[in-house]
Design an enzyme around this catalytic site. Structure first.
Site, PDB file in Angstrom:
ATOM      1  N   ARG A   1       0.971  -0.916   0.215  1.00 22.54           N
ATOM      2  CA  ARG A   1       0.301   0.456   0.071  1.00 22.54           C
ATOM      3  C   ARG A   1       1.024   1.232   0.167  1.00 22.54           C
ATOM      4  NH1 ARG A   1      -4.020   3.498   3.496  1.00 22.54           N
ATOM      5  NH2 ARG A   1      -6.098   3.791   1.693  1.00 22.54           N
ATOM      6  N   SER A   2       2.251   1.163   0.450  1.00 23.66           N
ATOM      7  CA  SER A   2       2.831   2.240   0.316  1.00 23.66           C
ATOM      8  C   SER A   2       3.831   2.500  -1.593  1.00 23.66           C
ATOM      9  CB  SER A   2       4.541   1.938   1.438  1.00 23.66           C
ATOM     10  OG  SER A   2       5.576   2.704   0.585  1.00 23.66           O
TER      11      SER A   2
END
Length: 214
Positions: A10-11
């Site tokens: 998700r980064s």
């Protein structure tokens, strides 16, 4: 020579770090072992509610210009790996994407293909592929990484509890090395946080004897 890369699907900064680390592994005698962790939205669901209101907007602006500066394809993920109310920042109880991503990422890491798998999947999520979770997108990414998505999913489902324990151990090891966020590369116990510390990490590894491939 080996190093550990702590990574979240998700980064966006984790995604932006991958092309440089991919090139460095190609050019240098280095193997990077991927250590997937769950994002803050899972580990600390109230993180976004506690943060400054400008944090999210600035982060989006920053990752877009970093991508443009580096010439890396970038677009907001469709869908977001984390189901979250954009207005209230509240994290949904049901998370159909992130558990699959992290668990299959850890299975790939078990097989020594974690970096390749994360690299291919991150290009789908953050590189502009709408509906990256549908059809044969993930299967194609796994195949390009030398893996079979059906096998990854089966192992992830059958061994979910042990896999989550391994992912938790990754997070513990990251914190023991001296950081908490991603992307962080750890080399000989020293952490280098962020896609903007790659040159510094490479410098340190060259000090330790890292050489270019012949």
């Amino acid at each position: 020579m080996r190093a550990d890369l702590y990574f979240s699907f998700r980064s966006p900064y984790s995604y932006l770090a991958l092309p440089r680390w991919r090139a460095i592994q190609r050019d240098y005698d280095l193997t990077i072992d991927l250590k997937p962790v769950y994002p803050l939205a899972i580990r600390q669901p109230d993180f976004f509610e506690r943060n400054h209101p400008n944090w999210l907007g600035y982060t989006i602006r920053d990752v877009m210009r970093v991508a443009q500066h580096a010439g890396i394809p970038f677009a907001p993920p469709r869908p977001d790996p984390i189901v979250q109310n954009v207005m209230t920042r509240q994290i949904a109880d049901e998370q159909p994407y992130i558990y699959r991503l992290v668990r299959t990422g850890q299975v790939a890491a078990r097989r020594g293909r974690g970096f390749a798998f994360a690299d291919e999947v991150a290009q789908l999520i953050w590189g502009g592929t709408a509906g990256w979770h549908e059809g044969d997108h993930l299967a194609g990414a796994a195949a390009r990484a030398g893996l079979d998505m059906t096998e990854l999913d089966a192992d992830a489902e059958a061994d979910a509890q042990a896999i989550d324990a391994e992912v938790a151990a990754n997070q513990t090891a990251l914190e023991a090395a001296g950081h908490w966020g991603v992307p962080t590369l750890v080399f000989q116990g020293e952490p280098f946080f962020g896609q903007d510390r790659i040159d510094l990490a490479l410098w340190r590894m060259e000090q330790a004897g890292l050489e270019k491939r012949g």
